[in-house]
Design a protein around this motif. Structure first.
Motif, mmCIF file in Angstrom:
data_model
loop_
_atom_site.group_PDB
_atom_site.id
_atom_site.type_symbol
_atom_site.label_atom_id
_atom_site.label_comp_id
_atom_site.label_asym_id
_atom_site.label_seq_id
_atom_site.Cartn_x
_atom_site.Cartn_y
_atom_site.Cartn_z
ATOM 1 N N LEU A 390 48.400 35.803 45.054
ATOM 2 C CA LEU A 390 48.712 35.014 46.244
ATOM 3 C C LEU A 390 47.829 33.779 46.349
ATOM 4 O O LEU A 390 48.274 32.718 46.754
ATOM 5 C CB LEU A 390 48.535 35.906 47.483
ATOM 6 C CG LEU A 390 49.083 35.403 48.791
ATOM 7 C CD1 LEU A 390 50.548 35.025 48.675
ATOM 8 C CD2 LEU A 390 48.919 36.479 49.857
ATOM 9 N N HIS A 391 46.548 33.943 45.997
ATOM 10 C CA HIS A 391 45.625 32.806 46.086
ATOM 11 C C HIS A 391 45.046 32.522 44.714
ATOM 12 O O HIS A 391 44.774 33.451 43.956
ATOM 13 C CB HIS A 391 44.480 33.107 47.066
ATOM 14 C CG HIS A 391 44.974 33.440 48.428
ATOM 15 N ND1 HIS A 391 45.649 32.527 49.209
ATOM 16 C CD2 HIS A 391 44.939 34.596 49.139
ATOM 17 C CE1 HIS A 391 45.992 33.113 50.350
ATOM 18 N NE2 HIS A 391 45.584 34.366 50.324
ATOM 19 N N ARG A 392 44.840 31.243 44.430
ATOM 20 C CA ARG A 392 44.307 30.852 43.123
ATOM 21 C C ARG A 392 42.878 31.330 42.945
ATOM 22 O O ARG A 392 42.378 31.429 41.843
ATOM 23 C CB ARG A 392 44.335 29.320 42.933
ATOM 24 C CG ARG A 392 45.584 28.636 43.373
ATOM 25 C CD ARG A 392 46.852 29.240 42.834
ATOM 26 N NE ARG A 392 47.096 29.014 41.431
ATOM 27 C CZ ARG A 392 47.879 29.790 40.673
ATOM 28 N NH1 ARG A 392 48.451 30.840 41.192
ATOM 29 N NH2 ARG A 392 48.078 29.527 39.417
ATOM 30 N N ARG A 393 42.166 31.585 44.054
ATOM 31 C CA ARG A 393 40.743 31.925 43.968
ATOM 32 C C ARG A 393 40.487 33.420 44.136
ATOM 33 O O ARG A 393 39.385 33.829 44.430
ATOM 34 C CB ARG A 393 39.943 31.134 45.004
ATOM 35 C CG ARG A 393 39.957 29.656 44.753
ATOM 36 C CD ARG A 393 38.967 29.280 43.645
ATOM 37 N NE ARG A 393 39.403 28.092 42.937
ATOM 38 C CZ ARG A 393 39.016 27.770 41.708
ATOM 39 N NH1 ARG A 393 38.215 28.553 41.016
ATOM 40 N NH2 ARG A 393 39.453 26.675 41.137
ATOM 41 N N GLU A 394 41.500 34.256 43.971
ATOM 42 C CA GLU A 394 41.307 35.708 44.073
ATOM 43 C C GLU A 394 40.323 36.164 42.998
ATOM 44 O O GLU A 394 40.385 35.668 41.864
ATOM 45 C CB GLU A 394 42.635 36.438 43.790
ATOM 46 C CG GLU A 394 43.730 36.159 44.781
ATOM 47 C CD GLU A 394 43.775 37.159 45.915
ATOM 48 O OE1 GLU A 394 42.926 38.063 45.948
ATOM 49 O OE2 GLU A 394 44.647 37.002 46.779
ATOM 50 N N PRO A 395 39.451 37.147 43.310
ATOM 51 C CA PRO A 395 38.567 37.654 42.242
ATOM 52 C C PRO A 395 39.404 38.316 41.139
ATOM 53 O O PRO A 395 40.270 39.143 41.419
ATOM 54 C CB PRO A 395 37.675 38.669 42.958
ATOM 55 C CG PRO A 395 37.859 38.405 44.416
ATOM 56 C CD PRO A 395 39.210 37.777 44.588
ATOM 57 N N LYS A 396 39.105 37.937 39.901
ATOM 58 C CA LYS A 396 39.901 38.415 38.762
ATOM 59 C C LYS A 396 39.876 39.947 38.643
ATOM 60 O O LYS A 396 40.908 40.575 38.383
ATOM 61 C CB LYS A 396 39.359 37.768 37.480
ATOM 62 C CG LYS A 396 40.162 38.074 36.255
ATOM 63 C CD LYS A 396 39.720 37.179 35.125
ATOM 64 C CE LYS A 396 39.190 37.986 33.976
ATOM 65 N NZ LYS A 396 38.646 37.188 32.908
ATOM 66 N N ALA A 397 38.670 40.543 38.872
ATOM 67 C CA ALA A 397 38.548 41.998 38.700
ATOM 68 C C ALA A 397 39.488 42.725 39.670
ATOM 69 O O ALA A 397 40.155 43.699 39.291
ATOM 70 C CB ALA A 397 37.104 42.417 38.921
ATOM 71 N N ASP A 398 39.555 42.236 40.919
ATOM 72 C CA ASP A 398 40.428 42.898 41.912
ATOM 73 C C ASP A 398 41.892 42.773 41.502
ATOM 74 O O ASP A 398 42.673 43.716 41.595
ATOM 75 C CB ASP A 398 40.273 42.234 43.291
ATOM 76 C CG ASP A 398 38.894 42.489 43.870
ATOM 77 O OD1 ASP A 398 38.218 43.397 43.361
ATOM 78 O OD2 ASP A 398 38.516 41.758 44.799
ATOM 79 N N LEU A 399 42.247 41.574 41.039
ATOM 80 C CA LEU A 399 43.640 41.360 40.640
ATOM 81 C C LEU A 399 44.006 42.249 39.463
ATOM 82 O O LEU A 399 45.068 42.864 39.429
ATOM 83 C CB LEU A 399 43.861 39.897 40.246
ATOM 84 C CG LEU A 399 43.918 38.891 41.390
ATOM 85 C CD1 LEU A 399 43.974 37.481 40.846
ATOM 86 C CD2 LEU A 399 45.135 39.152 42.276
ATOM 87 N N LEU A 400 43.076 42.322 38.500
ATOM 88 C CA LEU A 400 43.381 43.126 37.304
ATOM 89 C C LEU A 400 43.527 44.595 37.648
ATOM 90 O O LEU A 400 44.449 45.258 37.155
ATOM 91 C CB LEU A 400 42.277 42.951 36.261
ATOM 92 C CG LEU A 400 42.327 41.653 35.459
ATOM 93 C CD1 LEU A 400 41.161 41.578 34.482
ATOM 94 C CD2 LEU A 400 43.637 41.523 34.691
ATOM 95 N N SER A 401 42.631 45.119 38.525
ATOM 96 C CA SER A 401 42.748 46.551 38.812
ATOM 97 C C SER A 401 44.053 46.821 39.575
ATOM 98 O O SER A 401 44.748 47.805 39.298
ATOM 99 C CB SER A 401 41.514 47.094 39.532
ATOM 100 O OG SER A 401 41.457 46.526 40.807
ATOM 101 N N GLY A 402 44.421 45.928 40.499
ATOM 102 C CA GLY A 402 45.693 46.091 41.232
ATOM 103 C C GLY A 402 46.872 46.002 40.280
ATOM 104 O O GLY A 402 47.806 46.807 40.327
ATOM 105 N N PHE A 403 46.815 45.030 39.387
ATOM 106 C CA PHE A 403 47.933 44.822 38.458
ATOM 107 C C PHE A 403 48.116 46.043 37.544
ATOM 108 O O PHE A 403 49.227 46.556 37.388
ATOM 109 C CB PHE A 403 47.703 43.555 37.620
ATOM 110 C CG PHE A 403 48.660 43.426 36.480
ATOM 111 C CD1 PHE A 403 49.984 43.066 36.708
ATOM 112 C CD2 PHE A 403 48.265 43.698 35.172
ATOM 113 C CE1 PHE A 403 50.887 42.971 35.664
ATOM 114 C CE2 PHE A 403 49.171 43.605 34.119
ATOM 115 C CZ PHE A 403 50.476 43.245 34.371
#
Ligand code: SF4
Length: 422
Positions: A390-403
């Protein structure tokens, strides 16, 4: 192919690349192109003698399998093999396209800032000076003709080309469908309807325009303009993107008219590339309103058709937060319709987008897990799901674990949506 040696350059004209867009972990060019190899650079040109690919040959070039690509709208994209081994798992491709104009939460460092990449761009100036000199030299006719065309296709000429490209379309293409990755985003865009239906609050690609289909005359004029723009390089295209944000809502008559006219005007049957493809976006309402006869007709076209639907979430609070004015029941219905169309029509693939992000209401992920576990069939291979940060500045680790949690749960293929413009 014709090969020449001029001073310390090796020049190859009319090289024959692959005729299909293959998913490989080694750099392989597709289509017809021209090439100059200098001691430090590999520069490849499209059939209009405009620079298209660039790779450093010096020792500090970041990776031998990485390169730069210039789009028809004059954006540079750096194709990275990534800093981890799971590029394919994440994106469905072996390369990660880093954009010069946009940050990506999955790839924070910009390869464009690397000294070797900057040196490679700087080296182009002297290359074009030499091209200009050689365009006046006593050389074999085809080679001099190539140099003459290449000599004028750089610098301010590219700015004018970008403006021409957008003038023909009437506006820039703010985002391409995620499925166009299957043709490395090499699509001929034609806008058949401007604006969109929902004007969702979260969307950074929308315009303020209401949804407005174009007339057949305007569409044909756009196609003729685009054909003239692509010139000799038309031969390298076999894919069409019918824009902008909701071509599916334009209705059966206009959609089929545009798809058939594009095939004829762009002479897709004569393309060097095999397997014609048609890409478009659709909204929830467009998917639910589309008659069976539209899908039957699309299935008979000489294209493989990919329709990408923006669903975003099945959670009412998340849809409210996103300011997407669609009830969750309609979203679910559109998702089920997508599965049905994928099962029923061999030459159509409908894919869907959902958002991913920290800080969304607590019902969002459970609603996706519920959907993931109860619908679809991975072995069927069609109907992928794309997750968009949703946001370009999301923490990568959070996005990866969700994904990865969703990817494991989904019974359909799931990837990250890589945004590209034209
Ligand atoms: S997500 Fe689609 S419908 Fe919503 S504003 Fe963006 S383009 Fe329009």
């Amino acid at each position: 192919m014709a090969a020449y040696r001029v001073e310390d350059w090796r020049i190859s004209l009319h090289c024959k690349g692959a005729r299909e867009f293959l998913k490989l972990s080694v750099p392989l060019r597709h289509g017809r192109y021209h090439e100059i190899r200098t001691p430090d650079l590999q520069v490849q040109f499209n059939l209009n003698a405009e620079i298209k690919y660039l790779q450093g040959r010096q020792r500090d070039w970041p990776h031998p399998a990485e390169w730069l690509k210039r789009t028809p709208a004059d954006d540079w994209i750096y194709y990275s093999v990534g800093s981890y081994n799971d590029v394919f798992d994440l994106f469905g491709e072996y390369y990660f396209p880093c954009l010069s104009h946009d940050a990506n939460p999955f790839f924070r460092h910009s390869p464009f800032a690397l000294p070797a990449v900057q040196e490679t761009f700087s080296a182009l100036g002297p290359v074009f000076e030499r091209i200009r000199r050689l365009s006046q030299a006593d050389l074999p006719k085809p080679l001099r003709a190539f140099f003459r065309r290449a000599a004028v296709a750089n610098g301010p000429a590219f700015q004018r080309r970008r403006e021409d490209f957008h003038r023909i379309l009437g506006e820039p293409i703010s985002i391409l469908p995620p499925d166009s990755r299957h043709v490395d985003y090499a699509v001929i865009p034609v806008i058949i309807a401007r604006g969109c239906l929902y004007h969702c609050g979260f969307c950074r690609f929308k315009t303020r325009k209401p949804f407005t289909p174009l007339t057949k005359t305007a569409i044909v004029n756009q196609m003729k303009g685009m054909k003239a723009f692509l010139g000799q390089d038309l031969l390298n295209y076999n894919a069409v993107f019918l824009g902008q944000h909701d071509a599916l809502l334009a209705g059966k008559t206009l959609l089929l008219f545009a798809a058939e006219k594009a095939y004829e005007i762009f002479e897709i049957e004569r393309s060097y590339m095999k397997k014609a493809r048609l890409f478009l976006f659709g909204s929830v309402d467009a998917m639910l309103r589309a008659e069976e006869s539209l899908f039957e007709a699309l299935n008979r076209l000489p294209y493989e058709t990919c329709i990408n639907i923006g669903l975003e979430s099945l959670d009412p609070k998340t849809l409210d937060r996103l300011k997407k004015p669609v009830p969750p029941e309609r979203v679910k219905e559109a998702f089920l319709r997508m599965l049905e169309v994928n099962r029923r029509y061999f030459r159509i693939e409908v894919t869907a987008n959902f958002v991913l992000g920290k800080g969304l209401p607590s019902g969002h992920l459970p609603s996706l897990f519920e959907l993931a576990q109860n619908h679809g069939n991975k072995t069927f291979g069609k109907g992928g799901l794309y997750l968009s940060p949703l946001h370009r500045r999301e923490p990568k680790a959070d996005l990866l674990s969700g994904f990865y949690a969703l990817k494991r749960a989904f019974r359909l293929p799931a990837y990250i949506y890589l945004t590209q413009r034209l």
